[in-house]
Design a protein around this motif. Structure first.
Motif, short mmCIF file in Angstrom:
data_model
loop_
_atom_site.label_atom_id
_atom_site.label_comp_id
_atom_site.label_asym_id
_atom_site.label_seq_id
_atom_site.Cartn_x
_atom_site.Cartn_y
_atom_site.Cartn_z
N THR A 196 -2.43 7.75 -11.67
CA THR A 196 -3.79 7.91 -11.12
C THR A 196 -3.79 7.93 -9.60
O THR A 196 -4.73 8.43 -9.00
CB THR A 196 -4.77 6.85 -11.68
N ARG A 199 -7.37 8.62 -7.94
CA ARG A 199 -8.39 7.74 -8.56
C ARG A 199 -8.24 6.30 -8.04
O ARG A 199 -7.15 5.89 -7.62
CB ARG A 199 -8.22 7.74 -10.09
N THR A 200 -9.31 5.55 -8.16
CA THR A 200 -9.30 4.19 -7.59
C THR A 200 -8.29 3.26 -8.27
O THR A 200 -7.91 2.24 -7.70
CB THR A 200 -10.68 3.51 -7.70
N THR A 201 -7.89 3.61 -9.48
CA THR A 201 -6.92 2.77 -10.19
C THR A 201 -5.48 3.02 -9.72
O THR A 201 -4.55 2.37 -10.20
CB THR A 201 -7.00 3.05 -11.70
N GLY A 232 -6.12 5.56 -4.74
CA GLY A 232 -6.42 6.99 -4.70
C GLY A 232 -6.53 7.55 -3.29
O GLY A 232 -6.90 8.70 -3.11
N GLN A 254 -10.86 7.99 -14.96
CA GLN A 254 -10.94 6.99 -13.90
C GLN A 254 -11.72 7.52 -12.69
O GLN A 254 -11.67 8.71 -12.39
CB GLN A 254 -9.52 6.54 -13.47
N PRO A 255 -12.42 6.64 -11.99
CA PRO A 255 -13.29 7.09 -10.90
C PRO A 255 -12.51 7.46 -9.62
O PRO A 255 -11.40 7.00 -9.41
CB PRO A 255 -14.17 5.87 -10.63
N PHE A 256 -13.15 8.28 -8.83
CA PHE A 256 -12.61 8.63 -7.52
C PHE A 256 -13.15 7.64 -6.48
O PHE A 256 -14.24 7.12 -6.65
CB PHE A 256 -13.07 10.04 -7.12
#
Lengths: 333, 326
Positions: free
Chosen positions: B81, B86-88, B93, B302-304
């Motif tokens: 990720t 992504r933030t994870t 990210g 997963q979020p950006f």
């Protein structure tokens, strides 16, 4: 209060911080045996040993990288580059690594690292040993850039830089090491990011950095006799810039001159000038004027280098221009 | 070999091979944004060396870091990720596939070739001064051995006898530059002679040789015998990045030939010779596929990072309430 040199003030800062925290160490070319080029660490090798005073080979990239890696591991390195001109070899580590890892770790990694060097003309060293390269660092997000101008300031600022958890580029001037001033024996710190008003005045604000501060003060003295009252501001930290002190002063005087030894084009002097224009436009009687070195390599010779950088006389001339006062001497440059 | 069987090593390499393949698919779908540097053929070095470290050792990698990271203890979730922004990810990210840091797992990589060698000297210097028996392992390629940083770092590590192992993963090419044309010596390991270090060059496609060498050098480094420079000779089966103009620097025949000696082929042959059943090895694929399918399904959800997160840690503010991006 004892009167000590700029170099001695640096040594006192080293000593106090190395005694306080064993993780603080100094590394660089000839910082041990010689005690640095301008003798600001003489005797410290004997006093602290080779774990805290490390003579390094002529390997600027390795010195800087060693700083990054050891800071990562919880140490507090002071990496010294003998001349700022040599820092070009270390730029990769400073710009691509030291300045990036705090952000790349989302704040988990701290890189408490002082990148210490000296620059400027005045010792007849020509164009590869006399440059003013501070502008490179001001433009890199993640770096703090400091330029002290007096023994009192260098001690307090260096101690703050060593205790700060950011990479701090700390640029001394080769002509300042033997300047003397009263420096208190008791401990003090000078906060980073705080300018100092070196002389108060009403007619013109002169913003000057590093060696130029002393010339600005000399010019202010001359101009006072002519009835022009100058306020001299030393930002001390180029970035983050203490805009407030500058704005307050220019709002009062309505005229501003920025003096740097670095050439004006593309430099911090333009940033300082913009800050004044953006915040003091309605109070300004005239646009901000910059008085900086001629855009040239520093020439060799006994006197030539002084002709391309600002001096007390040329600063006074620039102020007279701003205030429409009659010129008493030809302007250089 | 610290009790690890060849089958275990084979399985770890297989996982990394499939992880690389998954990443390439995600790159083709534009879910990985920066250039993707494939790792096919280089799994023996990753598993053999990076996988031999203790949790508290420090691993520094390159612009081709993902299998070093996973073999070195980072989670596949965080590594994949990160590549997907992504933030994870390891760096939330913000770094992407070529520069990220994972301090919890003592992993750091960067995309400037050769820069990690000087940093390794600082890490190792601190380890030595702190009196620990930790070691620093620094991965780099044949290209990095031509940088000034390589030579400055080797010299410094050698004069100060630092606990660092420099692992040169010689994959035959620096981007499009074949090592035979662009490195002045036949064996990069011979550069160690200039620093009075042992000359160690091994077959980087032989995972057992890689692990045995790593175990030995790590043990010796912990005892204070470092630094070491080791060259592991391997081959980059894919391009420098996905879709690079390969015909400008090598032929298809050359690649086909090299594929006969890549690490998975080699390990599999040896396992079969030793009597392992082919079906048993084939059966390793199923669980890996399941694991990676699940990983990929999870990853795309997963979020950006937001702009606020992106600029929140530029530097540590000097005063309270000050923004960090000044």
């Amino acid at each position: 209060m004892p009167v000590i040199t700029f170099g001695e003030a640096i040594k006192q800062a080293y000593r106090e911080e190395m005694q306080r925290d064993k993780n603080v160490f100094l590394m660089g070319e000839d910082v041990g045996r010689w005690g640095s080029l301008y003798r600001s660490s003489t005797g410290l090798l004997e006093e602290f040993g080779s774990e805290q005073i490390k003579d390094a080979p002529i390997s600027e990239a390795a010195i800087a990288g060693c700083g990054v890696g050891s800071a990562l591991m919880g140490m507090r390195p002071i990496v010294e580059f003998m001349y700022i001109d040599f820092i070009s070899i270390a730029m990769d580590q400073i710009v691509n690594h030291a300045a990036k890892w705090h952000q790349l770790s989302n704040g988990k990694i701290k890189l408490p690292m002082v990148i210490k060097t000296q620059g400027g003309a005045g010792r007849r060293n020509s164009s590869q040993h006399s440059q003013s390269l501070e502008n490179w660092f001001v433009n890199v997000p993640g770096l703090i850039t400091v330029m002290p101008s007096t023994p009192y300031d260098v001690k307090g600022l260096l101690k703050s830089a060593i205790r700060n958890d950011n990479p701090v580029v700390f640029i001394e001037h080769k002509c300042l090491y033997f300047d003397k001033q009263e420096v208190p024996e008791e401990e003090y710190l000078i906060p980073l990011g705080k300018a100092d008003v070196k002389r108060t005045g009403d007619n013109v604000t002169i913003i000057a950095t590093s060696w130029m501060v002393s010339f600005a003060l000399q010019a202010a003295e001359t101009l006072a006799d002519e009835g022009i009252s100058c306020e001299v501001i030393d930002p001390r930290t180029l970035w983050p810039l203490d805009k407030e002190t500058i704005i307050q002063s220019v709002k009062k005087t309505g005229l501003c001159l920025v003096v740097t030894e670095a050439p004006a084009e593309g430099g911090w002097s333009g940033e300082a000038s913009s800050v004044v224009h953006e915040h003091c436009f309605s109070e300004l009687k005239k646009p901000v004027k910059r008085h900086c070195s001629i855009r040239t390599g520093i020439p060799y010779g006994a006197t030539l280098e002084r002709e391309v950088i600002p001096g007390a006389e040329s600063i006074a001339g620039a102020v007279r221009e701003l205030t429409n006062a009659p010129s008493s001497s030809p302007l250089t440059p | 070999m610290s009790g690890v069987s060849l089958k275990n090593l084979y399985e770890e390499m297989l996982l990394l091979r499939r992880f690389d393949k998954l990443s390439m698919r995600l790159k083709m779908k534009d879910l990985i944004y920066s250039g993707y540097h494939p790792t096919e053929g280089q799994e023996a070095v990753a598993v053999g060396f990076c996988g031999a470290l203790r949790d508290d050792d420090v691993l520094l990698s390159t612009h081709r870091p993902h299998i070093h990271a996973v073999a070195g203890g980072c989670t596949m979730e965080a590594v994949l990720t990160e590549m997907m922004g992504r933030t994870t990810g390891c760096s939330g990210g913000l770094g992407g596939g070529m520069q990220y840091v994972d301090p919890e797992h003592n992993f750091y990589c960067g995309s400037v070739v050769g820069s990690n060698l000087p940093i390794a000297t600082g890490v190792a210097m601190a380890m030595k001064q702190q009196g620990s028996d930790r070691v620093c392992m620094c991965m780099f390629g044949d290209g990095a051995s031509n940088t000034g940083s390589f030579h400055e770092a080797l010299n410094l590590a050698a004069i100060w006898k630092l606990p660092v192992i420099f692992v040169c993963e010689n994959n035959g090419f620096a981007e499009a530059m074949p090592v035979e044309e662009f490195v002045a010596c036949k064996r990069i390991s011979s550069r160690s002679r200039a620093y009075d270090l042992e000359e160690i060059s091994i077959d980087g496609n032989d995972v057992e040789a890689c692990r045995a060498t790593a175990d030995d050098l790590i043990e010796r480094t912990r005892k204070g015998e470092g630094p070491f420079l080791v060259e592991a000779v391997t081959y980059r089966i894919r391009g420098h990045y996905v879709g690079d103009p390969e015909k400008t620097y090598r032929t298809k025949d050359e690649v086909a030939e090299k594929k006969q000696e890549e690490p998975l082929v080699r390990a599999r042959e040896r396992l079969l010779e030793q009597g392992t059943d082919a079906a048993e090895l084939d059966a390793l694929e199923g669980p890996i596929k399941e694991r990676l399918d699940a990983l990929s399904e999870w990853a795309v959800e997963q979020p950006f990072p937001t702009l606020e997160q992106a600029i929140d840690n530029v530097y540590i503010p000097l005063t309270e309430g000050e923004v960090a991006c000044r």
